[in-house]
Design an enzyme around this catalytic site. Sequence first.
Site, PDB file in Angstrom:
ATOM      1  N   THR A 115      33.179  40.924  47.908  1.00 57.18           N
ATOM      2  CA  THR A 115      34.529  40.704  48.437  1.00 57.18           C
ATOM      3  C   THR A 115      35.301  42.017  48.306  1.00 57.18           C
ATOM      4  O   THR A 115      34.749  43.032  47.872  1.00 57.18           O
ATOM      5  CB  THR A 115      35.257  39.601  47.655  1.00 57.18           C
ATOM      6  OG1 THR A 115      35.650  40.107  46.366  1.00 57.18           O
ATOM      7  CG2 THR A 115      34.375  38.371  47.449  1.00 57.18           C
ATOM      8  N   CYS A 116      36.585  41.986  48.648  1.00 61.54           N
ATOM      9  CA  CYS A 116      37.384  43.212  48.534  1.00 61.54           C
ATOM     10  C   CYS A 116      37.569  43.632  47.077  1.00 61.54           C
ATOM     11  O   CYS A 116      37.804  44.808  46.791  1.00 61.54           O
ATOM     12  CB  CYS A 116      38.737  43.029  49.208  1.00 61.54           C
ATOM     13  SG  CYS A 116      39.707  41.657  48.551  1.00 61.54           S
TER      14      CYS A 116
END
EC number: 1.2.1.70
Length: 425
Positions: A49-50
């Site tokens: 994910t980020c």
Amino acid sequence: MNIISVGVNHKTAPIEIRERISLSEVQNKEFVTGLVSAGIAHEAMVLSTCNRTEIYVVPAMHEVTGEYLKDYIISFREAGKDVRPEHFFSRFYCGTARHLFEVSSAIDSLILGEGQILGQVKEAYRIAAEVQTAGILLTRLCHTAFSVAKKVKTRTKIMEGAVSVSYAAVELAQKIFSNLSMKKVLLVGAGETGELAAKHMFAKNARNIVITNRTRSKSEALAEELGTNQVLPYESYKEHLHEFDIIITAVSTKEYIISEAEMHAAMLKRRLKPVIILDLGLPRNVDPEVSKVQNMFLKDIDALKHIIDKNLERRSGELPKVHAIIDEELVAFGQWINTLKVRPTIVDLQSKFIEIKEKEIERYRHKVSEEELRRMEHLTDRIMKKILHHPIKMLKAPISTSDSMPSRVDLVRNVFDLEEPNQSH
């Protein structure tokens, strides 16, 4: 039967490092299938994910350690010398399970209780399952994590209360007006903050949303996305202030865009029907003097941040409940792992005693009558079960802090001279 997790997240590495380790879905599939096809791992999954990129692996070789996997992904991503092993965390055995349970429950998130992460964990598992790198261990681990997250959501308040400015604004509006579907909303500014606020409003059943923005095309695009198709020219929106119950401002400006006089005039036209203005601008968009107008509720970012801080404090108070749920599920998962570890030994132990019994019975098959043979078989079965009862019970018993499953298995296999089991994991 180890499960290793290795990765970078917002706690261990800055964003410029996390960006260089992150994997797209295509890279994710290539990475996990590469680990398995090369005989490095029996099972593999990546959560990217980020804020985090985390590898979950059931190793196929003793050489596969946390350091090995760190070097492997750095090389795979060609991340460069700036990305170093100290940017990574490592977890093993039950530590891996605890970590994934905490991640899925949103207590390891950048924002405590941020619920989006569960969907991202499910997506990571979907990818691994699709390319067939999630076997019995990772499948059980992930489904237990999903169960933990569900229990945390239903049994605690860790995800309750707004923790973003735009959502806090909408939550406040709902508390004041209760039913947003009956209210008319004006959004001034269709940038990122305004867009988020409009979408949160829509999610809370506000359907009468009118949008105005300096660039009309942005207003129209957002209005079309929401399905409202209601826009006002930026030059003339002030002429319509009296029509709205809720006004949200989110524009970049050094000057106030709404004055006390303008709202005073609007309130007279409304016959003093209440209005809430949510000023999400920085610098502020609305003259603070507006709050002096009768039946006018003005809240700026500082006021909303106070709400957010209170909500985060309440969420933190729920952490003991979350940890209790995780501990409970961790025990159950550990016991399940132990049954997998001991099953081959129990089967081998029973098989060895059956083999001994059958050999001894065979020696007397032609020396005694059929009736005596049946009695002998019955007697030896009872003796065998009584002898095996304690070692099998010991193997199945929960692990204590001063004990370990490998030592129990090794003890039984050595005492009864059992060959090393041939296991896939």
